[in-house]
Scaffold this active site. Structure first.
Site, PDB file in Angstrom:
ATOM      1  N   LYS A 149      27.896   7.319  38.319  1.00  0.00           N
ATOM      2  CA  LYS A 149      27.596   8.350  37.326  1.00  0.00           C
ATOM      3  C   LYS A 149      28.857   9.184  37.101  1.00  0.00           C
ATOM      4  O   LYS A 149      29.727   9.251  37.958  1.00  0.00           O
ATOM      5  CB  LYS A 149      26.469   9.252  37.838  1.00  0.00           C
ATOM      6  CG  LYS A 149      25.097   8.605  37.752  1.00  0.00           C
ATOM      7  CD  LYS A 149      24.003   9.640  38.001  1.00  0.00           C
ATOM      8  CE  LYS A 149      22.621   9.026  37.971  1.00  0.00           C
ATOM      9  NZ  LYS A 149      21.564   9.986  38.303  1.00  0.00           N
ATOM     10  N   SER A 172      18.099  17.746  34.970  1.00  0.00           N
ATOM     11  CA  SER A 172      19.496  18.184  34.853  1.00  0.00           C
ATOM     12  C   SER A 172      20.078  17.727  33.523  1.00  0.00           C
ATOM     13  O   SER A 172      20.893  18.413  32.913  1.00  0.00           O
ATOM     14  CB  SER A 172      20.326  17.597  36.000  1.00  0.00           C
ATOM     15  OG  SER A 172      19.826  18.027  37.239  1.00  0.00           O
ATOM     16  N   HIS A 228      14.111  21.401  40.790  1.00  0.00           N
ATOM     17  CA  HIS A 228      14.577  21.046  42.142  1.00  0.00           C
ATOM     18  C   HIS A 228      14.231  22.167  43.140  1.00  0.00           C
ATOM     19  O   HIS A 228      13.780  21.893  44.253  1.00  0.00           O
ATOM     20  CB  HIS A 228      16.099  20.871  42.159  1.00  0.00           C
ATOM     21  CG  HIS A 228      16.623  19.731  41.335  1.00  0.00           C
ATOM     22  ND1 HIS A 228      17.629  19.894  40.412  1.00  0.00           N
ATOM     23  CD2 HIS A 228      16.294  18.422  41.302  1.00  0.00           C
ATOM     24  CE1 HIS A 228      17.903  18.721  39.853  1.00  0.00           C
ATOM     25  NE2 HIS A 228      17.103  17.810  40.366  1.00  0.00           N
ATOM     26  N   ARG A 273       7.691  13.441  38.019  1.00  0.00           N
ATOM     27  CA  ARG A 273       7.408  14.236  36.822  1.00  0.00           C
ATOM     28  C   ARG A 273       6.467  13.495  35.886  1.00  0.00           C
ATOM     29  O   ARG A 273       5.476  14.018  35.436  1.00  0.00           O
ATOM     30  CB  ARG A 273       8.703  14.560  36.074  1.00  0.00           C
ATOM     31  CG  ARG A 273       9.478  15.686  36.683  1.00  0.00           C
ATOM     32  CD  ARG A 273      10.891  15.676  36.212  1.00  0.00           C
ATOM     33  NE  ARG A 273      11.580  14.477  36.669  1.00  0.00           N
ATOM     34  CZ  ARG A 273      12.879  14.274  36.552  1.00  0.00           C
ATOM     35  NH1 ARG A 273      13.628  15.166  35.975  1.00  0.00           N
ATOM     36  NH2 ARG A 273      13.428  13.178  37.025  1.00  0.00           N
TER      37      ARG A 273
HETATM   38  P1  ADP Z   1      18.392  11.439  40.953  1.00  0.00           P
HETATM   39  O1  ADP Z   1      19.666  11.062  40.264  1.00  0.00           O
HETATM   40  O2  ADP Z   1      18.272  10.917  42.344  1.00  0.00           O
HETATM   41  O3  ADP Z   1      17.129  11.237  40.149  1.00  0.00           O
HETATM   42  P2  ADP Z   1      18.017  14.240  40.415  1.00  0.00           P
HETATM   43  O4  ADP Z   1      18.923  15.345  40.832  1.00  0.00           O
HETATM   44  O5  ADP Z   1      17.852  14.013  38.955  1.00  0.00           O
HETATM   45  O6  ADP Z   1      18.574  12.995  41.163  1.00  0.00           O
HETATM   46  O7  ADP Z   1      16.574  14.440  41.039  1.00  0.00           O
HETATM   47  C1  ADP Z   1      16.376  14.512  42.427  1.00  0.00           C
HETATM   48  C2  ADP Z   1      14.892  14.473  42.722  1.00  0.00           C
HETATM   49  O8  ADP Z   1      14.278  15.627  42.183  1.00  0.00           O
HETATM   50  C3  ADP Z   1      14.141  13.281  42.137  1.00  0.00           C
HETATM   51  O9  ADP Z   1      13.135  12.875  43.049  1.00  0.00           O
HETATM   52  C4  ADP Z   1      13.520  13.855  40.884  1.00  0.00           C
HETATM   53  O10 ADP Z   1      12.335  13.149  40.527  1.00  0.00           O
HETATM   54  C5  ADP Z   1      13.201  15.251  41.354  1.00  0.00           C
HETATM   55  N1  ADP Z   1      13.110  16.200  40.250  1.00  0.00           N
HETATM   56  C6  ADP Z   1      14.039  16.465  39.313  1.00  0.00           C
HETATM   57  N2  ADP Z   1      13.597  17.383  38.416  1.00  0.00           N
HETATM   58  C7  ADP Z   1      12.328  17.697  38.804  1.00  0.00           C
HETATM   59  C8  ADP Z   1      11.308  18.560  38.280  1.00  0.00           C
HETATM   60  N3  ADP Z   1      11.501  19.253  37.165  1.00  0.00           N
HETATM   61  N4  ADP Z   1      10.123  18.625  38.947  1.00  0.00           N
HETATM   62  C9  ADP Z   1       9.925  17.874  40.063  1.00  0.00           C
HETATM   63  N5  ADP Z   1      10.837  17.036  40.596  1.00  0.00           N
HETATM   64  C10 ADP Z   1      12.023  16.934  39.980  1.00  0.00           C
END
Ligand code: ADP
Length: 163
Positions: free
Chosen positions: A41, A128, A17, A90
């Site tokens: 969630k 996460s 992130h 990803r």
């Molecule tokens: P959500 O529940 O909306 O997917 P996340 O917190 O998991 O929320 O992710 C938020 C955003 O960050 C999403 O667009 C996700 O694809 C991106 N993201 C999460 N981890 C990575 C990573 N390792 N590299 C690039 N983008 C990421």
């Protein structure tokens, strides 16, 4: 003035992130990292905790601010005058879901576009969920999240183990 939002759960924020935030903040005038209040969630961290962690980790970036929101991302974007939604890709599995959401959003509000950044290779595997899985077994998460947050993550599981 280009204002973008980067929405997500950030439960907790990871290096993946933070990489996305740093890179997208360079492309816009203002980046609002928007933490989604999602009752469906069952988050590990409260909204306040997630916002605080993001604030601490981005306080060196002057054009980045952290907020929380409920409801549809597209509505929230419009309400704060943002016309770009930033999302990270990803793997192919992200793509299918994200494409559907982005196309739907374009129909709901054609003034707002989704900007996709592909993950940096070193974080392609990182989520996460993975961080929580490893931390729940007391494993090493130092390559996934900033050191300053590690204690807060382990603490959640220590508390659970005592109950
Ligand atoms: P959500 O529940 O909306 O997917 P996340 O917190 O998991 O929320 O992710 C938020 C955003 O960050 C999403 O667009 C996700 O694809 C991106 N993201 C999460 N981890 C990575 C990573 N390792 N590299 C690039 N983008 C990421």
């Amino acid at each position: 003035m280009k204002r973008a939002i980067y929405p997500g759960s950030f439960d907790p924020v990871t290096f993946g992130h933070l990489d996305m935030i740093g890179r997208s903040a360079k492309m816009v005038d203002e980046l609002v990292v928007a933490v989604l209040v999602n009752s469906a969630k069952n988050p590990l961290f409260s909204i306040e905790e997630r916002v605080k962690m993001l604030e601490e980790m981005t306080d060196h970036l002057p054009n980045v601010s952290i907020r929380s929101f409920e409801g549809l991302t597209i509505d929230y974007a419009r309400s704060i005058g943002a016309n770009i939604i930033v999302r990270g890709l990803r793997a192919v599995t992200d793509f299918e879901y994200e494409l559907q959401i982005a196309q739907t959003n374009r129909i709901v509000n054609p003034d707002i576009d989704t900007m996709f950044l592909t993950t940096s290779l070193e974080y392609a595997y990182l989520s996460s969920t993975i961080v929580k899985e490893i931390a729940s077994y007391g494993g090493d998460i130092s390559k996934f999240v900033p050191q300053k947050l590690m204690g807060r993550i382990y603490e959640k599981y220590e508390k659970n183990r005592c109950v």
